[in-house]
Write a protein that holds these residues in place. Structure first.
Motif, PDB file in Angstrom:
ATOM      1  N   ARG A 139      -4.381  -7.278   1.487  1.00 17.97           N
ATOM      2  CA  ARG A 139      -4.607  -8.033   2.724  1.00 17.97           C
ATOM      3  C   ARG A 139      -4.660  -7.052   3.893  1.00 17.97           C
ATOM      4  O   ARG A 139      -4.528  -5.841   3.706  1.00 17.97           O
ATOM      5  CB  ARG A 139      -3.492  -9.043   2.961  1.00 17.97           C
ATOM      6  N   ARG A 140      -4.823  -7.583   5.098  1.00 10.39           N
ATOM      7  CA  ARG A 140      -4.812  -6.769   6.315  1.00 10.39           C
ATOM      8  C   ARG A 140      -3.426  -6.824   6.951  1.00 10.39           C
ATOM      9  O   ARG A 140      -2.808  -7.887   7.023  1.00 10.39           O
ATOM     10  CB  ARG A 140      -5.838  -7.286   7.314  1.00 10.39           C
ATOM     11  N   ARG A 141      -2.962  -5.681   7.377  1.00 10.00           N
ATOM     12  CA  ARG A 141      -1.699  -5.627   8.097  1.00 10.00           C
ATOM     13  C   ARG A 141      -1.929  -6.084   9.536  1.00 10.00           C
ATOM     14  O   ARG A 141      -3.068  -6.182   9.986  1.00 10.00           O
ATOM     15  CB  ARG A 141      -1.141  -4.205   8.062  1.00 10.00           C
ATOM     16  N   ALA A 142      -0.861  -6.354  10.273  1.00 10.57           N
ATOM     17  CA  ALA A 142      -0.991  -6.854  11.646  1.00 10.57           C
ATOM     18  C   ALA A 142      -1.793  -5.913  12.530  1.00 10.57           C
ATOM     19  O   ALA A 142      -2.501  -6.347  13.448  1.00 10.57           O
ATOM     20  CB  ALA A 142       0.392  -7.095  12.244  1.00 10.57           C
ATOM     21  N   ASP A 143      -1.714  -4.598  12.261  1.00  8.47           N
ATOM     22  CA  ASP A 143      -2.449  -3.631  13.081  1.00  8.47           C
ATOM     23  C   ASP A 143      -3.875  -3.416  12.581  1.00  8.47           C
ATOM     24  O   ASP A 143      -4.607  -2.568  13.099  1.00  8.47           O
ATOM     25  CB  ASP A 143      -1.703  -2.296  13.142  1.00  8.47           C
ATOM     26  N   GLY A 144      -4.287  -4.161  11.558  1.00  8.76           N
ATOM     27  CA  GLY A 144      -5.650  -4.059  11.048  1.00  8.76           C
ATOM     28  C   GLY A 144      -5.812  -3.144   9.847  1.00  8.76           C
ATOM     29  O   GLY A 144      -6.902  -3.085   9.264  1.00  8.76           O
ATOM     30  N   ALA A 145      -4.774  -2.414   9.449  1.00  8.18           N
ATOM     31  CA  ALA A 145      -4.881  -1.504   8.309  1.00  8.18           C
ATOM     32  C   ALA A 145      -5.024  -2.293   7.012  1.00  8.18           C
ATOM     33  O   ALA A 145      -4.301  -3.270   6.778  1.00  8.18           O
ATOM     34  CB  ALA A 145      -3.651  -0.603   8.241  1.00  8.18           C
ATOM     35  N   ALA A 146      -5.965  -1.885   6.169  1.00  8.03           N
ATOM     36  CA  ALA A 146      -6.142  -2.518   4.859  1.00  8.03           C
ATOM     37  C   ALA A 146      -4.998  -2.097   3.940  1.00  8.03           C
ATOM     38  O   ALA A 146      -4.666  -0.913   3.848  1.00  8.03           O
ATOM     39  CB  ALA A 146      -7.478  -2.121   4.256  1.00  8.03           C
ATOM     40  N   LEU A 147      -4.400  -3.068   3.265  1.00  5.25           N
ATOM     41  CA  LEU A 147      -3.286  -2.788   2.368  1.00  5.25           C
ATOM     42  C   LEU A 147      -3.743  -2.862   0.917  1.00  5.25           C
ATOM     43  O   LEU A 147      -4.472  -3.788   0.530  1.00  5.25           O
ATOM     44  CB  LEU A 147      -2.149  -3.787   2.595  1.00  5.25           C
ATOM     45  N   TYR A 148      -3.322  -1.888   0.139  1.00  5.79           N
ATOM     46  CA  TYR A 148      -3.597  -1.861  -1.294  1.00  5.79           C
ATOM     47  C   TYR A 148      -2.263  -1.913  -2.027  1.00  5.79           C
ATOM     48  O   TYR A 148      -1.292  -1.270  -1.633  1.00  5.79           O
ATOM     49  CB  TYR A 148      -4.380  -0.608  -1.672  1.00  5.79           C
ATOM     50  N   HIS A 149      -2.255  -2.685  -3.115  1.00  3.31           N
ATOM     51  CA  HIS A 149      -1.011  -3.001  -3.802  1.00  3.31           C
ATOM     52  C   HIS A 149      -1.227  -2.807  -5.300  1.00  3.31           C
ATOM     53  O   HIS A 149      -2.286  -3.150  -5.828  1.00  3.31           O
ATOM     54  CB  HIS A 149      -0.666  -4.467  -3.517  1.00  3.31           C
ATOM     55  N   ALA A 150      -0.213  -2.302  -5.985  1.00  3.21           N
ATOM     56  CA  ALA A 150      -0.311  -2.171  -7.440  1.00  3.21           C
ATOM     57  C   ALA A 150      -0.248  -3.542  -8.099  1.00  3.21           C
ATOM     58  O   ALA A 150      -0.947  -3.814  -9.073  1.00  3.21           O
ATOM     59  CB  ALA A 150       0.804  -1.276  -7.964  1.00  3.21           C
ATOM     60  N   ALA A 151       0.608  -4.399  -7.585  1.00  4.17           N
ATOM     61  CA  ALA A 151       0.770  -5.750  -8.132  1.00  4.17           C
ATOM     62  C   ALA A 151       1.211  -6.675  -7.008  1.00  4.17           C
ATOM     63  O   ALA A 151       2.395  -6.726  -6.688  1.00  4.17           O
ATOM     64  CB  ALA A 151       1.794  -5.745  -9.269  1.00  4.17           C
ATOM     65  N   PRO A 152       0.282  -7.389  -6.380  1.00  3.01           N
ATOM     66  CA  PRO A 152       0.618  -8.227  -5.233  1.00  3.01           C
ATOM     67  C   PRO A 152       1.736  -9.234  -5.499  1.00  3.01           C
ATOM     68  O   PRO A 152       2.448  -9.622  -4.586  1.00  3.01           O
ATOM     69  CB  PRO A 152      -0.708  -8.945  -4.934  1.00  3.01           C
ATOM     70  N   SER A 153       1.904  -9.642  -6.752  1.00  3.82           N
ATOM     71  CA  SER A 153       2.953 -10.612  -7.068  1.00  3.82           C
ATOM     72  C   SER A 153       4.328  -9.966  -7.178  1.00  3.82           C
ATOM     73  O   SER A 153       5.337 -10.665  -7.250  1.00  3.82           O
ATOM     74  CB  SER A 153       2.630 -11.324  -8.389  1.00  3.82           C
ATOM     75  N   ASP A 154       4.375  -8.642  -7.164  1.00  3.05           N
ATOM     76  CA  ASP A 154       5.643  -7.920  -7.310  1.00  3.05           C
ATOM     77  C   ASP A 154       6.015  -7.305  -5.959  1.00  3.05           C
ATOM     78  O   ASP A 154       5.375  -6.354  -5.505  1.00  3.05           O
ATOM     79  CB  ASP A 154       5.510  -6.834  -8.378  1.00  3.05           C
ATOM     80  N   VAL A 155       7.031  -7.843  -5.325  1.00  2.00           N
ATOM     81  CA  VAL A 155       7.417  -7.348  -4.006  1.00  2.00           C
ATOM     82  C   VAL A 155       8.016  -5.949  -4.078  1.00  2.00           C
ATOM     83  O   VAL A 155       8.191  -5.286  -3.049  1.00  2.00           O
ATOM     84  CB  VAL A 155       8.434  -8.300  -3.342  1.00  2.00           C
ATOM     85  N   ARG A 156       8.343  -5.478  -5.264  1.00  2.00           N
ATOM     86  CA  ARG A 156       8.927  -4.150  -5.422  1.00  2.00           C
ATOM     87  C   ARG A 156       7.866  -3.069  -5.646  1.00  2.00           C
ATOM     88  O   ARG A 156       8.188  -1.895  -5.775  1.00  2.00           O
ATOM     89  CB  ARG A 156       9.903  -4.148  -6.598  1.00  2.00           C
ATOM     90  N   ALA A 157       6.610  -3.460  -5.732  1.00  3.58           N
ATOM     91  CA  ALA A 157       5.549  -2.493  -6.018  1.00  3.58           C
ATOM     92  C   ALA A 157       5.230  -1.636  -4.796  1.00  3.58           C
ATOM     93  O   ALA A 157       5.560  -1.976  -3.655  1.00  3.58           O
ATOM     94  CB  ALA A 157       4.289  -3.227  -6.487  1.00  3.58           C
TER      95      ALA A 157
END
Length: 214
Positions: free
Chosen positions: A181-199
């Motif tokens: 998703r996009r962070r509040a400042d507009g930076a694109a976020l990349y995640h290993a596993a969006p369902s895992d908050v520890r990733a």
């Protein structure tokens, strides 16, 4: 001297010739070339001595795997340990990871410095793992110095590093991680596993990747 060969005296003659060679001043003519004889079949039970191997030697798979594991693993139970800047910078240097700051300094109290003071050991070693796993150049441009946003999983708490953009690293991140998703400042976020908050989370900022290693 006329020497008549015989089967019984052949070994003795051979010994005499070898011993007298260093004393001779005139060499005998070289014998005509002959086709080389095929090497005798190896005896599985025989012991081989005095063999010299030249060129590249491959390690047995078991031994090679042992060395690889020794080089690439680290003590995950010590991930939360805080380490000093000098030790952290040395570990990065040994792994081929660069470290630089715009102010050419490492004072944690100045935002234009890049400090690794009190960084988590796990964060540092995950950076080293990234260098080895991606094969890309990795340069740390931000650490625990002041000037970053606060929070539990922040730079100041030792969980984050800033890594300079380069084509190889950018391609590796976008290929390995999924857009989140996009962070509040507009930076694109990349995640290993969006369902895992520890990733881990990678934020694509203009000059660097803002990386959270949990």
């Amino acid at each position: 001297m006329d020497v008549r060969p015989s089967c019984r005296g052949l070994a003795g003659i051979g010994t005499a010739v070898l011993i007298s060679l260093p004393m001779q001043h005139v060499r005998d003519p070289a014998p005509p070339p002959s086709s080389p004889s095929p090497p005798p079949a190896a005896d599985p039970g025989a012991e081989v001595k005095g063999v010299e191997v030249r060129g590249e030697v491959s390690l047995p798979p078991l031994l090679a795997g042992t060395f690889t594991a020794t080089v690439k693993t680290w003590d995950t139970t010590a991930a939360g340990e805080r380490i000093g800047h000098a030790r952290a910078a040395g570990l990065l240097l040994d792994a081929g990871v660069r470290w630089k700051s715009t102010g050419d300094c490492a004072d944690r109290r100045r935002p234009y410095c890049t400090s690794l003071e009190a960084i988590r050991y796990g964060t540092l070693m995950r950076t080293v793992d990234l260098r080895r796993g991606s094969g890309c150049p990795v340069t740390v441009t931000g650490g625990t110095e002041t000037g970053h946003a606060d929070g539990r999983y922040s730079h100041g708490e030792g969980y984050k590093v800033d890594l300079a953009h380069n084509r190889c690293l950018d391609a590796y991140v976008t290929r390995t991680y999924r857009y989140w998703r996009r962070r509040a400042d507009g930076a694109a976020l990349y995640h290993a596993a969006p369902s895992d908050v520890r990733a881990d989370v990678w934020a694509d900022e203009p000059t660097h990747w803002d990386v959270l290693f949990r």
